[in-house]
Write a protein that holds these residues in place. Structure first.
Motif, PDB file in Angstrom:
ATOM      1  N   VAL A   1     -15.930  -9.075  18.667  1.00 31.66           N
ATOM      2  CA  VAL A   1     -14.879  -7.615  20.004  1.00 31.66           C
ATOM      3  C   VAL A   1     -13.617  -7.649  18.951  1.00 31.66           C
ATOM      4  O   VAL A   1     -13.752  -8.929  18.008  1.00 31.66           O
ATOM      5  CB  VAL A   1     -14.398  -8.177  20.977  1.00 31.66           C
ATOM      6  CG1 VAL A   1     -13.101  -6.861  21.219  1.00 31.66           C
ATOM      7  CG2 VAL A   1     -15.188  -7.852  22.240  1.00 31.66           C
ATOM      8  N   LYS A   2     -13.449  -6.776  17.779  1.00 31.23           N
ATOM      9  CA  LYS A   2     -12.463  -6.910  16.403  1.00 31.23           C
ATOM     10  C   LYS A   2     -11.613  -7.295  16.669  1.00 31.23           C
ATOM     11  O   LYS A   2     -10.939  -7.930  16.123  1.00 31.23           O
ATOM     12  CB  LYS A   2     -12.187  -4.462  16.964  1.00 31.23           C
ATOM     13  CG  LYS A   2     -11.385  -4.109  15.252  1.00 31.23           C
ATOM     14  CD  LYS A   2     -10.925  -3.160  15.332  1.00 31.23           C
ATOM     15  CE  LYS A   2     -10.297  -2.843  16.569  1.00 31.23           C
ATOM     16  NZ  LYS A   2     -10.229  -1.340  16.314  1.00 31.23           N
TER      17      LYS A   2
ATOM     18  N   CYS B   1     -10.480  -9.364  19.432  1.00 28.22           N
ATOM     19  CA  CYS B   1     -10.503 -11.427  18.959  1.00 28.22           C
ATOM     20  C   CYS B   1     -10.955 -12.173  18.260  1.00 28.22           C
ATOM     21  O   CYS B   1     -11.741 -11.819  17.588  1.00 28.22           O
ATOM     22  CB  CYS B   1     -12.109 -11.317  20.397  1.00 28.22           C
ATOM     23  SG  CYS B   1     -12.456 -13.428  20.787  1.00 28.22           S
TER      24      CYS B   1
ATOM     25  N   CYS C   1     -11.223 -12.913  24.509  1.00 29.32           N
ATOM     26  CA  CYS C   1     -10.541 -11.425  25.277  1.00 29.32           C
ATOM     27  C   CYS C   1     -11.178 -11.326  26.433  1.00 29.32           C
ATOM     28  O   CYS C   1     -10.697  -9.893  27.025  1.00 29.32           O
ATOM     29  CB  CYS C   1     -11.021 -10.374  23.840  1.00 29.32           C
ATOM     30  SG  CYS C   1     -13.190 -10.446  23.958  1.00 29.32           S
TER      31      CYS C   1
ATOM     32  N   HIS D   1     -14.143 -10.360  26.950  1.00 34.13           N
ATOM     33  CA  HIS D   1     -15.338  -9.389  27.025  1.00 34.13           C
ATOM     34  C   HIS D   1     -16.689 -10.064  27.841  1.00 34.13           C
ATOM     35  O   HIS D   1     -17.118 -11.284  27.661  1.00 34.13           O
ATOM     36  CB  HIS D   1     -15.703  -8.933  25.828  1.00 34.13           C
ATOM     37  CG  HIS D   1     -16.925  -7.816  25.511  1.00 34.13           C
ATOM     38  ND1 HIS D   1     -16.570  -6.560  25.440  1.00 34.13           N
ATOM     39  CD2 HIS D   1     -17.920  -8.424  24.997  1.00 34.13           C
ATOM     40  CE1 HIS D   1     -17.570  -5.287  25.715  1.00 34.13           C
ATOM     41  NE2 HIS D   1     -18.502  -6.287  25.688  1.00 34.13           N
TER      42      HIS D   1
ATOM     43  N   LEU E   1     -20.748  -2.853  22.000  1.00 35.11           N
ATOM     44  CA  LEU E   1     -19.390  -3.295  21.765  1.00 35.11           C
ATOM     45  C   LEU E   1     -19.401  -1.474  22.600  1.00 35.11           C
ATOM     46  O   LEU E   1     -20.095  -1.061  22.164  1.00 35.11           O
ATOM     47  CB  LEU E   1     -18.578  -3.361  20.698  1.00 35.11           C
ATOM     48  CG  LEU E   1     -19.223  -5.663  20.309  1.00 35.11           C
ATOM     49  CD1 LEU E   1     -18.054  -5.255  19.093  1.00 35.11           C
ATOM     50  CD2 LEU E   1     -18.797  -5.935  21.739  1.00 35.11           C
TER      51      LEU E   1
ATOM     52  N   HIS F   1     -13.922   1.623  21.290  1.00 36.05           N
ATOM     53  CA  HIS F   1     -13.335   1.086  21.441  1.00 36.05           C
ATOM     54  C   HIS F   1     -12.993  -0.704  20.304  1.00 36.05           C
ATOM     55  O   HIS F   1     -11.329  -1.091  20.324  1.00 36.05           O
ATOM     56  CB  HIS F   1     -11.354   1.166  22.908  1.00 36.05           C
ATOM     57  CG  HIS F   1     -12.727   1.126  24.033  1.00 36.05           C
ATOM     58  ND1 HIS F   1     -13.079   0.617  24.549  1.00 36.05           N
ATOM     59  CD2 HIS F   1     -11.765  -1.186  23.799  1.00 36.05           C
ATOM     60  CE1 HIS F   1     -13.366  -0.114  25.442  1.00 36.05           C
ATOM     61  NE2 HIS F   1     -11.986  -0.880  25.296  1.00 36.05           N
ATOM     62  N   GLU F   2     -13.769  -1.363  21.142  1.00 37.68           N
ATOM     63  CA  GLU F   2     -13.995  -2.977  20.913  1.00 37.68           C
ATOM     64  C   GLU F   2     -14.567  -3.193  19.363  1.00 37.68           C
ATOM     65  O   GLU F   2     -14.291  -4.171  19.157  1.00 37.68           O
ATOM     66  CB  GLU F   2     -14.699  -3.756  21.475  1.00 37.68           C
ATOM     67  CG  GLU F   2     -14.201  -3.512  23.197  1.00 37.68           C
ATOM     68  CD  GLU F   2     -15.820  -3.261  24.036  1.00 37.68           C
ATOM     69  OE1 GLU F   2     -14.684  -4.541  25.009  1.00 37.68           O
ATOM     70  OE2 GLU F   2     -16.459  -2.753  24.035  1.00 37.68           O
TER      71      GLU F   2
END
Ligand SMILES: [Zn+2]
Length: 124
Positions: free
Chosen positions: A13-14, A16, A104, A106, A119, A122-123
């Motif tokens: 995730v971006k 994270c 995060c 997820h 994902l 937005h992730e």
């Protein structure tokens, strides 16, 4: 999904970015199945340096799979060790459940043995 694969997965995730928390992913509500496979000692020994042993140890403990606490000095000559490693990383399959990122939160779902690593927009 086999544990050898899980040992190489981390959260992507971006936002994270905490390396201590995004690996290993935490299994949740897992359905395990053991599928017998032919043992290849050469492959196992070759894989050893690429495995994160402490992560594998943590994960196997959570799943109730027993592996030695430490890699022996001469793994290639240790039949008991190789068998335990083979069973843990190549024969145990996670069929259903999910993997949670401790960084995060997820949740990566596993369905019919396949982890969904995709994902939401937005992730990414
Ligand atoms: Zn994460």
């Amino acid at each position: 999904m086999r544990l050898i694969t899980h040992n190489m997965l981390k959260c992507h995730v971006k936002n994270c970015k905490n390396p201590d928390k995004q690996f290993p992913l935490q299994f949740k509500d897992v359905k395990l199945e053991q599928i017998e496979a032919e043992r290849n000692d050469e492959f196992l020994v070759r894989m050893l340096p690429r495995l994160d042993w402490s992560a594998l140890l943590k994960t196997t403990k959570e799943l109730g799979i027993v592996i030695p606490e430490k890699v022996p000095a001469n793994p290639a000559d240790d039949d008991e060790f190789l068998q335990a490693l083979h069973t843990a990383i190549l024969e145990m399959h996670v069929k259903e459940g999910s993997m949670i990122c401790n960084g995060c939160g997820h949740e990566y779902k596993i369905t019919k043995g396949i982890p969904n690593m995709l994902l939401a927009e937005h992730e990414i």
